[in-house]
Design a protein around this motif. Structure first.
Motif, PDB file in Angstrom:
ATOM      1  N   GLU A  15     -52.325 -74.240 -90.722  1.00 56.25           N
ATOM      2  CA  GLU A  15     -51.367 -75.310 -91.011  1.00 56.25           C
ATOM      3  C   GLU A  15     -50.153 -75.096 -90.123  1.00 56.25           C
ATOM      4  OE1 GLU A  15     -51.600 -77.883 -93.093  1.00 56.25           O
ATOM      5  OE2 GLU A  15     -53.551 -77.388 -93.949  1.00 56.25           O
ATOM      6  N   GLY A  16     -49.906 -76.019 -89.181  1.00 49.78           N
ATOM      7  CA  GLY A  16     -48.918 -75.755 -88.154  1.00 49.78           C
ATOM      8  C   GLY A  16     -47.588 -76.466 -88.275  1.00 49.78           C
ATOM      9  N   ASN A  34     -44.441 -75.626 -85.890  1.00 42.97           N
ATOM     10  CA  ASN A  34     -43.990 -76.644 -84.949  1.00 42.97           C
ATOM     11  C   ASN A  34     -42.514 -76.963 -85.151  1.00 42.97           C
ATOM     12  OD1 ASN A  34     -44.717 -78.603 -82.833  1.00 42.97           O
ATOM     13  ND2 ASN A  34     -44.232 -80.115 -84.398  1.00 42.97           N
ATOM     14  N   ASP A  35     -42.098 -77.053 -86.413  1.00 44.64           N
ATOM     15  CA  ASP A  35     -40.697 -77.350 -86.726  1.00 44.64           C
ATOM     16  C   ASP A  35     -39.775 -76.229 -86.252  1.00 44.64           C
ATOM     17  OD1 ASP A  35     -38.730 -79.073 -88.422  1.00 44.64           O
ATOM     18  OD2 ASP A  35     -38.414 -77.028 -89.127  1.00 44.64           O
ATOM     19  N   ASP A  49     -55.983 -71.966 -83.295  1.00 55.83           N
ATOM     20  CA  ASP A  49     -55.572 -73.371 -83.266  1.00 55.83           C
ATOM     21  C   ASP A  49     -54.302 -73.650 -82.474  1.00 55.83           C
ATOM     22  OD1 ASP A  49     -57.300 -72.767 -85.554  1.00 55.83           O
ATOM     23  OD2 ASP A  49     -57.050 -74.874 -86.087  1.00 55.83           O
ATOM     24  N   PHE A  50     -53.348 -72.731 -82.454  1.00 55.13           N
ATOM     25  CA  PHE A  50     -52.027 -73.042 -81.908  1.00 55.13           C
ATOM     26  C   PHE A  50     -51.696 -72.295 -80.614  1.00 55.13           C
ATOM     27  CE2 PHE A  50     -51.771 -73.781 -86.536  1.00 55.13           C
ATOM     28  CZ  PHE A  50     -51.655 -75.166 -86.476  1.00 55.13           C
ATOM     29  N   ARG A  98     -46.657 -70.425 -93.118  1.00 55.29           N
ATOM     30  CA  ARG A  98     -47.962 -70.790 -93.679  1.00 55.29           C
ATOM     31  C   ARG A  98     -49.058 -69.882 -93.117  1.00 55.29           C
ATOM     32  NH1 ARG A  98     -48.685 -75.549 -96.518  1.00 55.29           N
ATOM     33  NH2 ARG A  98     -50.675 -74.558 -96.988  1.00 55.29           N
ATOM     34  N   TYR A  99     -48.774 -68.585 -93.162  1.00 54.63           N
ATOM     35  CA  TYR A  99     -49.781 -67.573 -92.835  1.00 54.63           C
ATOM     36  C   TYR A  99     -50.522 -67.247 -94.119  1.00 54.63           C
ATOM     37  CZ  TYR A  99     -51.936 -63.253 -91.195  1.00 54.63           C
ATOM     38  OH  TYR A  99     -52.839 -62.260 -90.863  1.00 54.63           O
ATOM     39  N   MET A 100     -51.781 -67.640 -94.201  1.00 50.34           N
ATOM     40  CA  MET A 100     -52.506 -67.640 -95.470  1.00 50.34           C
ATOM     41  C   MET A 100     -53.329 -66.369 -95.671  1.00 50.34           C
ATOM     42  SD  MET A 100     -51.185 -70.385 -96.379  1.00 50.34           S
ATOM     43  CE  MET A 100     -51.985 -70.684 -97.953  1.00 50.34           C
TER      44      MET A 100
END
Length: 282
Positions: free
Chosen positions: A95-96, A100-101, A124-125, A169-171
């Motif tokens: 979840e980025g 990103n923000d 993903d990022f 959001r590091y899960m």
């Protein structure tokens, strides 16, 4: 040359602390630009943050003088040059939105950070990191490889001299050892208004309970899951027509804003730990 500093301190409350701090700075040519204090009547502790300029002494000399000044008060104090951005490593999973923000705010000059690396258990990022010219470290994590993965993560943190680790959001749940290593310098964003809905899938828990408010909480990481000292929180209103996907989508903005505020305040040395709570000089 910039000679602006932030002094943070805490000690047992007693009369004359503010006078003593002001006098200490005055005697060394310091000029106070901003000051805030808090007396916790429950614990009897005193907290203070002072932003000041001083060109007569070097940073090392100031630290030496502060150590001697603090001893009679049994005072814990820290001195930080205001011009130095805080070296930061960001952890993220899939979840980025928070990542990103933070990257946009940093690049826009809104956060006093030096983002040294992005660490993720997914790929993903990597393009997002490349777009900001920030090193990207893909470190997969499984139950069998958790210890080895955390060793690699810690190597990145140490090699970059990171003063702050942001779990955007590091899960993955950090081990007790890593939590202790990062005590007081790792911030997590949890997508609920703690202490409600701890742990996994809080939006599902919130939807199941039919809540009318969803929230987000930025807190320091501790070995107790989602129990760390809270820095910032906010909420968004929802109603019975919203499904889990609606709650998740609506919560993203709240999460990003709450995390950004917490990171900003921490990087400006506005957050002081007070046991299982925090004092935030906004």
């Amino acid at each position: 040359m910039n000679h602006t500093y932030v002094l943070t301190l805490s000690c047992q409350d007693r009369p004359g602390i503010v006078h003593a701090v002001s006098g200490f700075l005055l005697e060394r040519g310091g000029n106070i630009e901003e000051a805030a204090q808090y007396n916790d009547h429950d614990t009897g502790l005193f907290f203070m943050r002072v932003q000041f300029t001083c060109s007569q002494l070097t940073q090392d000399d100031l630290r030496t003088h502060l150590k001697l000044f603090a001893e009679p008060f049994a005072m814990r104090c820290s001195l930080h040059p205001l011009a130095e951005p805080m070296k930061t490593v960001i952890f993220v999973s899939k979840e980025g939105h928070c990542l990103n923000d933070l990257m946009f705010r940093w690049k826009s000059g809104l956060l006093r950070l030096d983002i040294r690396a992005i660490v993720s258990n997914h790929r993903d990022f990597y393009q997002l990191a490349a777009g900001y010219n920030v090193p990207f470290h893909h470190i997969p994590v499984t139950g069998a490889t958790k210890a080895q993965a955390e060793a690699k993560q810690l190597e990145v943190i140490r090699s970059e001299g990171a003063e702050l680790v942001v779990l955007a959001r590091y899960m993955q749940i950090l081990s007790n050892d890593l939590c202790r290593e990062l005590s007081g310098k790792a911030i997590n964003i949890h997508h609920s208004f703690l202490p409600s809905f701890k742990g996994a899938k809080p939006y599902y828990q919130a939807h199941d309970r039919g809540v009318k408010l969803i929230g987000a909480t930025a807190h320091y990481v501790t070995a107790d899951l989602d129990e760390g000292p809270i820095i910032e929180q906010d909420v968004a209103r929802v109603d019975h027509t919203d499904d889990v996907e609606d709650l998740t989508a609506r919560g993203r903005d709240t999460e990003s804003q709450v995390l950004a505020r917490a990171v900003k305040w921490h990087s400006e040395h506005r957050v002081l730990l007070n046991g299982h709570k925090t004092v935030v000089f906004k």
